[in-house]
Enzyme design. Structure first.
Site, PDB file in Angstrom:
ATOM      1  N   GLN A  79       0.626  -1.193   0.178  1.00 33.64           N
ATOM      2  CA  GLN A  79       0.007  -0.014  -0.134  1.00 33.64           C
ATOM      3  C   GLN A  79       0.997   1.334  -0.151  1.00 33.64           C
ATOM      4  O   GLN A  79       2.136   1.144   0.350  1.00 33.64           O
ATOM      5  CB  GLN A  79      -1.033  -0.035   1.254  1.00 33.64           C
ATOM      6  CG  GLN A  79      -2.044  -0.858   1.287  1.00 33.64           C
ATOM      7  CD  GLN A  79      -2.997  -0.744   2.439  1.00 33.64           C
ATOM      8  OE1 GLN A  79      -2.829  -1.475   3.389  1.00 33.64           O
ATOM      9  NE2 GLN A  79      -3.698   0.245   2.582  1.00 33.64           N
ATOM     10  N   HIS A  80       0.218   2.196  -0.350  1.00 30.83           N
ATOM     11  CA  HIS A  80       0.790   3.652   0.034  1.00 30.83           C
ATOM     12  C   HIS A  80       1.686   4.338  -0.896  1.00 30.83           C
ATOM     13  O   HIS A  80       2.089   5.647  -1.088  1.00 30.83           O
ATOM     14  CB  HIS A  80       1.144   3.964   1.454  1.00 30.83           C
ATOM     15  CG  HIS A  80       0.159   3.597   2.495  1.00 30.83           C
ATOM     16  ND1 HIS A  80      -1.191   3.803   2.524  1.00 30.83           N
ATOM     17  CD2 HIS A  80       0.207   2.306   3.400  1.00 30.83           C
ATOM     18  CE1 HIS A  80      -1.623   3.048   3.499  1.00 30.83           C
ATOM     19  NE2 HIS A  80      -0.783   2.494   3.888  1.00 30.83           N
ATOM     20  N   ASP A 239      -2.288  -4.775  -0.619  1.00 25.78           N
ATOM     21  CA  ASP A 239      -1.897  -6.284  -0.260  1.00 25.78           C
ATOM     22  C   ASP A 239      -2.801  -6.472   1.106  1.00 25.78           C
ATOM     23  O   ASP A 239      -3.327  -7.789   1.319  1.00 25.78           O
ATOM     24  CB  ASP A 239      -0.552  -6.256   0.096  1.00 25.78           C
ATOM     25  CG  ASP A 239       0.219  -5.324   1.135  1.00 25.78           C
ATOM     26  OD1 ASP A 239      -0.474  -4.396   1.715  1.00 25.78           O
ATOM     27  OD2 ASP A 239       1.451  -5.475   1.326  1.00 25.78           O
TER      28      ASP A 239
END
Ligand SMILES: Nc1ncnc2c1ncn2[C@@H]1O[C@H](COP(=O)(O)OP(=O)(O)O)[C@@H](O)[C@H]1O
Ligand SMILES: O=C(CO)[C@@H](O)[C@H](O)COP(=O)(O)O
Length: 477
Positions: A79-80, A239
């Site tokens: 992520q991110h 994820d």
């Protein structure tokens, strides 16, 4: 390969350390082929998105002929991460990853400038830590304005890879609500991009991907891949959202993932808005929510400490009163972005094995402290914690979770729950079904269950006291 019972689907997990691909029988959930290829991450926590793509195609090629028979694919990603692309779809620079805390000053300013923690939690569901994409874009604007100006598309890691599969890297790019909810510029209150936040950080909304609805496809595969041309490409997701799909989670059932990051999460029908910042109020990959707490220091930090001690990762020993706060990368939970690792309570008779056990304790402690906060108030405390991620294969990790939680623990035999969740999403798209329901039919959580043991309250108290007493040290830049 024995004839599958249903069409084959592919699930991909492009996480921090590697890409894993599974070819799965959509009727049964059986894994018929798998591949894995590593990623390089720099000391600054940068990673080149083009090597994620190379790793993905390598992992698909390792799957052999089965990949060539697949009817749908989905990609779950760490992520991110901030992926910045030029007009031709090439990365402008390496991606800034979720565990890079260099944007901590921009993050502090953003929280203050836009109404404080409560306003952020109400608006985007989370008080953004330095992991969130919005803080990374603010850092890029300030420190590398030429790179920000050259950017023609901003993507999350899974969006980038999904675009590479469909050939829509820049125009027609897509994302999903789960991963979008970790950007910091997608409002969980309105389920749309927050134009005020985007204007505040100088990001044109036209550079962002379209957020797909539940069950909507991202497109179909382009030619020239180790896959059939024209097969369905599902939305993909972050994820952790894929982990929740892979486990077929229902409210009240906690998952604890031990990978590069440590995460603890549950699904919920209620939108989280935790102003304390402990819980990130993510959307899930369907129509619900995924309250989650994340640590930056988990398996890699403990492995590093084992290496420093010259010990195998399983060579733990009981006893002793040492405390290790393994914050080698700074920390997000607790909120200490400038922290480094800390050892306290050493004695002449402290053994290396006890010190290593203390590092496991320090890594698991923060996750378990957040466990109650990610669960709904009416959750049954008798529900086992489902343990996933690379660390779930380790006895020392499992026993530490049992001893510090006092709860039952279940370890699924299936070892790639994120890739399996992506496969369930691909199967759901192909079959017109809800992905988590598909995973429940696949019985993905089957595996040994470990009974509760008495909780080690003394160790928990030592950790809590050390954290409080060392506060000034852990906040020092
Ligand atoms: N048998 C094992 N016992 C304990 N830890 C393990 C074992 N196998 C792998 N790991 C840990 O798993 C980690 C990788 O986990 P994974 O979930 O794949 O990470 P990520 O998804 O962040 O890339 C490694 O850092 C390693 O420490
Ligand atoms: O930042 C978070 C969650 O908010 C991390 O969980 C990343 O999504 C990376 O995951 P792993 O590579 O450790 O699986």
């Amino acid at each position: 390969m024995a004839a599958p019972d249903g069409p084959l689907v592919i699930g991909v997990d492009s996480s921090t350390q590697s890409t894993k691909a599974l070819v799965v029988d959509s009727a049964t959930g059986s894994v018929v082929a798998r591949g894995q290829a590593p990623h390089v991450v720099t000391a600054e926590h940068d990673s080149d998105p083009e090597q994620w793509w190379t790793a993905l195609t390598d992992a698909l090629e390792q799957c052999g002929p089965a990949a060539g028979e697949a009817a749908a694919i989905a990609v779950a990603g760490q992520q991110h991460g901030l992926v910045t692309l030029d007009a031709s779809g090439r990365p402008v620079r390496n991606a800034l990853l979720w565990n890079d805390t260099r944007s901590a000053p921009q993050r502090a300013r953003l929280i203050d400038e836009l109404g404080g923690p409560g306003a952020w939690a109400e608006r985007v569901g989370s008080v953004p830590p330095a992991s969130f994409t919005v803080t990374k874009w603010a850092w890029l604007r300030e420190h590398e304005p030429a790179a920000a100006d050259a950017t023609r598309a901003v993507r999350l890691p899974h969006d980038y890879l999904t675009g590479k599969l469909t050939g829509q890297e820049v125009r027609g790019g897509t994302t999903d609500r789960g991963d979008a909810s970790g950007s910091g510029w997608w409002s969980t209150a309105t389920e749309s991009y927050d134009e005020e936040i985007l204007a505040h950080v100088g990001l044109d909304p036209a550079l962002l991907p379209r957020v797909l609805a539940a069950g909507e496809a991202a497109g179909t595969t382009r030619a020239g891949l180790p896959l059939p041309e024209g097969i369905l490409v599902a939305a993909g997701t972050g994820d952790n959202m894929a982990g929740a799909l892979g486990l077929g989670l229902v409210p009240g059932r906690p998952a604890l993932s031990l990978g590069t990051s440590g995460t603890v999460y549950a699904v919920s029908e209620r939108r989280p808005t935790d102003a304390s910042g402990i819980v990130a109020g993510f959307a899930d990959a369907w129509r619900g929510w995924l309250p989650l707490a994340c640590t930056l220091n988990c398996t890699q930090a403990v492995d590093r400490i084992a290496t420093l001690l010259g010990l195998d990762r399983e060579a733990v020993a009981p006893g002793g009163e040492a405390v290790v706060l393994p914050f080698l990368d700074g920390e997000r939970t607790p909120d200490l972005p400038y922290a480094s690792g800390l050892v306290h309570g050493l004695r002449h008779d402290t053994s290396g094995g006890q010190l290593l056990q203390a590092a496991y304790d320090g890594a698991v402690f923060a996750l378990l402290r957040a466990l109650e906060s990610v669960l709904d108030d009416d959750a049954d405390p008798g529900e086992p914690i489902v343990l996933i991620g690379g660390g779930a294969r380790g006895t020392a990790w499992r026993e530490t979770v049992r001893r510090l939680s006092g709860r039952a623990v279940r370890v699924p035999v299936a070892d790639e729950l994120v890739a399996l969740g992506a496969a369930a999403q691909a199967a759901g798209l192909l079959l017109g079904r809800e992905p988590a329901a598909v995973a429940r039919e696949w019985d993905t959580t089957a595996g040994p269950a470990f009974e509760p043991v008495e909780r080690d309250d003394a160790a928990l108290a030592r950790l809590a006291a050390t954290l409080t007493d060392a506060d000034a040290l852990l906040r020092r830049r």
